[in-house]
Design a protein around this motif. Structure first.
Motif, PDB file in Angstrom:
ATOM      1  N   ALA A 189       0.827  -1.226   0.000  1.00  0.00           N
ATOM      2  CA  ALA A 189       0.000   0.000   0.000  1.00  0.00           C
ATOM      3  C   ALA A 189       0.851   1.263   0.000  1.00  0.00           C
ATOM      4  O   ALA A 189       0.455   2.293  -0.535  1.00  0.00           O
ATOM      5  CB  ALA A 189      -0.931   0.006   1.207  1.00  0.00           C
ATOM      6  N   ASN A 190       2.066   1.196   0.552  1.00  0.00           N
ATOM      7  CA  ASN A 190       2.907   2.400   0.619  1.00  0.00           C
ATOM      8  C   ASN A 190       3.954   2.451  -0.492  1.00  0.00           C
ATOM      9  O   ASN A 190       4.908   3.195  -0.425  1.00  0.00           O
ATOM     10  CB  ASN A 190       3.605   2.456   1.981  1.00  0.00           C
ATOM     11  N   ARG A 191       3.767   1.615  -1.522  1.00  0.00           N
ATOM     12  CA  ARG A 191       4.774   1.574  -2.592  1.00  0.00           C
ATOM     13  C   ARG A 191       4.435   2.561  -3.704  1.00  0.00           C
ATOM     14  O   ARG A 191       3.325   2.524  -4.248  1.00  0.00           O
ATOM     15  CB  ARG A 191       4.834   0.160  -3.199  1.00  0.00           C
ATOM     16  N   PRO A 192       5.400   3.446  -4.080  1.00  0.00           N
ATOM     17  CA  PRO A 192       5.143   4.365  -5.201  1.00  0.00           C
ATOM     18  C   PRO A 192       4.779   3.613  -6.485  1.00  0.00           C
ATOM     19  O   PRO A 192       4.012   4.107  -7.313  1.00  0.00           O
ATOM     20  CB  PRO A 192       6.472   5.103  -5.376  1.00  0.00           C
TER      21      PRO A 192
END
Ligand code: UDP
Ligand code: MG
Length: 308
Positions: free
Chosen positions: A262-265
């Motif tokens: 979810a926090n991956r660019p």
């Protein structure tokens, strides 16, 4: 055979009477019927009155634009009005030399459809010549037309060239490129060029950008107008495929490696690429429909000659 000379004219009050004299001398010597078509492009310096006076010559026709629409539009109005078998364009500012007209005609006679003037010894400011050179290299790179000086207005055309040719923007300098693409035979000859004596140039740096954007449009029309899905579909598929595989990679990391994504660019990029892909594809389908409609209403003539 009849000649039509089309002359886009914007604020050239001192030039038009001199041009008319020079031109008439040359044309009378040619023994062809002719008409000189001045297209006044919304002048406000007395050019209109000067042209009204010239209209007493029965070979002179004058079209008045309602306002300044630009040189390309002025030429287009002239082309649509012209009655000649051969159409010659030239500037109103005396920079082109009417004495070159017989040479253009002789070259046309060798079997060409378009003969373009090449201002080899151009009498313009250095900056103008420099930008013109750069623009010319770009044009030759992007189009199949290889002449040196497409911006020279002095050109001769057979009238067939103008069937279903609509010009707008800064397109007049790409007429040889468009005609080459349509299969017409285009060539060039060196012509005389003279410094401007009266009046001022109508162009500044603004035309560089306008000319560049119009070149891109010409390029698009030449390469993709018959099948725009080839451009947009390809772009769409590439974006979609990149997004799809990047998405698979993320899923694999999540389920096989148990990583949080979810926090991956990259996730953002996946969304962007997939959406772009769909957008491009949709644009391809829409432009395909549009160009089909365009070509139905103004088909390009492909056949040059029929034997029965
Ligand atoms: N012209 C025109 N409408 C315009 C700008 C120019 O009809 O909006 C005409 C102008 O009168 C001239 C020709 O186009 O006959 C070329 O213009 P100009 O000589 O200013 O261009 P340059 O030679 O400086 O490139
Ligand atoms: Mg000029």
């Amino acid at each position: 055979m009849k000649l039509s000379i089309v002359i886009p004219t914007f604020n050239e009050a001192q030039n038009v009477p001199l041009l008319h004299d020079e031109l008439s001398k040359v044309l009378k010597g040619l023994k062809h019927q002719y008409e000189i078509i001045f297209v006044d492009d919304g002048s406000n310096d007395g050019t209109r009155d000067a042209l009204r006076r010239l209209a007493s010559d029965k070979n002179v026709k004058v079209l008045f634009h309602r306002r300044n629409f630009g040189q390309t539009a002025a030429m287009d109005s002239g082309f649509k009005y012209a009655h000649g078998d051969i159409i010659i364009t030239m500037d109103a500012d005396l920079q082109n030399d009417p004495a070159d007209i017989p040479k253009l005609l002789a070259k046309l006679d060798e079997g060409y459809d378009v003969v373009s003037g090449w201002r080899k010894h151009r009498q313009d400011p250095v900056s103008k010549k420099l930008f013109s050179r750069i623009a010319g290299s770009l044009r030759r790179m992007l189009t199949r037309e290889k002449i040196h000086d497409s911006g020279c207005t002095l050109k001769a055309y057979r009238k067939e060239c103008f069937a279903n040719l609509d010009l707008y923007g800064e397109m007049h300098r790409y007429i040889p490129a468009i005609l080459t693409w349509r299969g017409f035979r285009v060539t060039e000859i060196v012509v005389n060029h003279r410094a401007r004596k009266f009046g001022t140039t109508k162009y500044g740096m603004g035309r560089i950008l306008r000319g560049f954007l119009d070149l891109l449009i010409v390029k698009f029309w030449m390469q993709y107008s018959a099948r725009p899905i080839q451009l947009f579909g390809r772009l769409g598929l590439c974006c979609f495929a990149l997004g799809f595989f990047a998405g698979l990679y993320l899923l694999w990391q999540k389920f096989a490696d148990g990583q949080a994504i979810a926090n991956r660019p990259l996730l953002l990029l996946v969304v962007l690429l997939v959406l772009l892909g769909v957008q491009f594809f949709g644009m391809g389908v829409i432009t395909d429909a549009l160009t089909k409609i365009y070509y139905r209403s103004s088909p390009i003539s492909r056949v040059s000659e029929t034997l029965e």
